[in-house]
Scaffold this motif. Structure first.
Motif, short mmCIF file in Angstrom:
data_model
loop_
_atom_site.label_atom_id
_atom_site.label_comp_id
_atom_site.label_asym_id
_atom_site.label_seq_id
_atom_site.Cartn_x
_atom_site.Cartn_y
_atom_site.Cartn_z
N ILE A 60 -9.95 -16.42 2.87
CA ILE A 60 -9.12 -17.43 2.57
C ILE A 60 -10.60 -19.18 2.52
O ILE A 60 -11.21 -19.06 3.26
CB ILE A 60 -9.25 -18.36 3.75
CG1 ILE A 60 -7.27 -17.01 4.10
CG2 ILE A 60 -8.21 -19.28 3.93
CD1 ILE A 60 -6.69 -16.89 3.26
N VAL A 97 1.36 -16.95 2.33
CA VAL A 97 0.46 -17.09 3.64
C VAL A 97 0.85 -18.20 4.68
O VAL A 97 2.27 -19.18 4.58
CB VAL A 97 -0.62 -17.96 3.48
CG1 VAL A 97 -1.63 -17.27 2.36
CG2 VAL A 97 -0.27 -19.20 2.49
N ARG A 138 -5.07 -22.23 11.10
CA ARG A 138 -5.19 -21.07 10.90
C ARG A 138 -3.88 -20.24 10.26
O ARG A 138 -2.99 -20.77 9.85
CB ARG A 138 -5.25 -20.01 12.40
CG ARG A 138 -5.40 -18.69 11.83
CD ARG A 138 -5.55 -17.54 12.39
NE ARG A 138 -6.68 -17.43 13.66
CZ ARG A 138 -6.27 -17.20 15.00
NH1 ARG A 138 -5.69 -16.25 15.18
NH2 ARG A 138 -7.67 -16.79 16.13
N VAL A 140 -2.91 -17.80 7.42
CA VAL A 140 -2.86 -16.26 7.25
C VAL A 140 -3.03 -15.41 6.21
O VAL A 140 -1.39 -16.10 5.65
CB VAL A 140 -2.31 -14.98 8.13
CG1 VAL A 140 -2.15 -14.03 8.57
CG2 VAL A 140 -3.87 -15.69 9.81
N SER A 150 -6.95 -10.73 5.35
CA SER A 150 -7.21 -11.77 5.74
C SER A 150 -7.01 -13.43 6.40
O SER A 150 -6.56 -13.38 6.24
CB SER A 150 -8.10 -12.44 4.06
OG SER A 150 -7.20 -13.44 4.03
N ARG A 151 -8.24 -14.09 7.53
CA ARG A 151 -7.70 -15.16 7.73
C ARG A 151 -8.82 -16.04 7.51
O ARG A 151 -9.74 -16.35 6.70
CB ARG A 151 -7.25 -15.24 9.19
CG ARG A 151 -8.44 -14.37 10.09
CD ARG A 151 -7.97 -14.45 11.81
NE ARG A 151 -6.53 -13.22 11.87
CZ ARG A 151 -6.06 -13.47 13.32
NH1 ARG A 151 -6.60 -13.63 13.97
NH2 ARG A 151 -5.26 -12.27 13.05
#
Length: 249
Positions: A60, A97, A138, A140, A150-151
């Protein structure tokens, strides 16, 4: 060996240009180490397609945005889901996402929204949550059969609002705080010139409905600058009202 290099180049164009969460990377069996025996190929009317074993790394990547917002104004969290394939890297189009938020002073992540990256030449995601308090956000990406999950995390600082007003003639400088700020400290600050530093000249406490009020004056010559501030707390940064000036006419 040459077949593998050619396949990687074609896969790169496919993944970075039009990958979706549901898509599956398929390549000719002859381009992988898991090719079937010659007699198996002979029995097929078309080349056999299989899923590639490895998955590509993703990350990200946040783009520039305003990390400080007034209470209840929308933030503008922007970024990309970047994939790395060999020595090349690019943004993914059309992948979903999710956004989660953890308010300062708490330990719980709460789901906020879902978005997809755009299908433009510079694919990106965008979220616009309301700014409730200082928070960590966040983003994700869940990944899929050919892309690693991924984050990434970023933050938004939030300041209180004052709804300030200055009344001509009376010099009454007043307003109402947001969010609720009853019986809490507010500070009156002044500076004697545009380039001078601010100095605290008075303090008071808000009323039952978070309202505040001060009486200010004006110099014989020139003007004075005024603002009100509130101390920082766990959920809000130190906050300032708009600036007003007074002068005699």
């Amino acid at each position: 060996m040459s077949a593998r290099r050619i396949t990687s180049a074609s896969v790169l164009a496919s993944v970075l240009a039009s990958v979706t969460v549901a898509s599956v990377l398929i390549v000719p069996a002859a381009a992988t180490a898991a090719s079937p025996a010659p007699h198996e190929l002979a029995q097929q009317s078309a080349p056999r397609m299989i899923q590639q074993a490895g998955r590509y790394d993703t990350a990200i990547r946040f783009l520039d945005f305003d990390h400080t917002r007034p209470f209840m104004r929308r933030a503008n969290i922007r970024g990309q889901v970047a994939a790395t394939i060999g020595d090349r890297r690019g943004g993914l189009k059309g992948v979903a996402v999710k956004l989660y938020r953890k308010i300062a002073g708490t330990s719980t992540w709460r789901y906020v929204d879902t978005a997809s990256t755009s299908h433009t030449d510079y694919p990106r995601f965008r979220f616009a949550p309301r700014s409730l308090a200082n928070a960590t956000y966040r983003v994700v990406f869940a990944g899929n059969d050919r892309l690693q999950a991924s984050r990434g995390a970023t933050s938004v600082a939030v300041h209180r609002t004052f709804d300030p007003r200055m009344e001509d003639g009376t010099g009454r400088f007043h307003g109402q705080m947001g969010p609720r700020y009853a019986h809490r400290l507010v500070l009156l600050e002044k500076r004697p010139c545009a380039r001078c530093g601010w100095r605290q000249v008075s303090k008071d406490f808000t009323g039952d409905y978070s309202r505040w009020s001060f009486k200010v004056g004006a110099p014989v010559n020139g003007r004075w600058w005024w603002r009100v501030s509130a101390p920082a707390a766990t959920r809000f940064i130190r906050s300032f009202s708009g600036i007003y000036t007074t002068e005699l006419r």
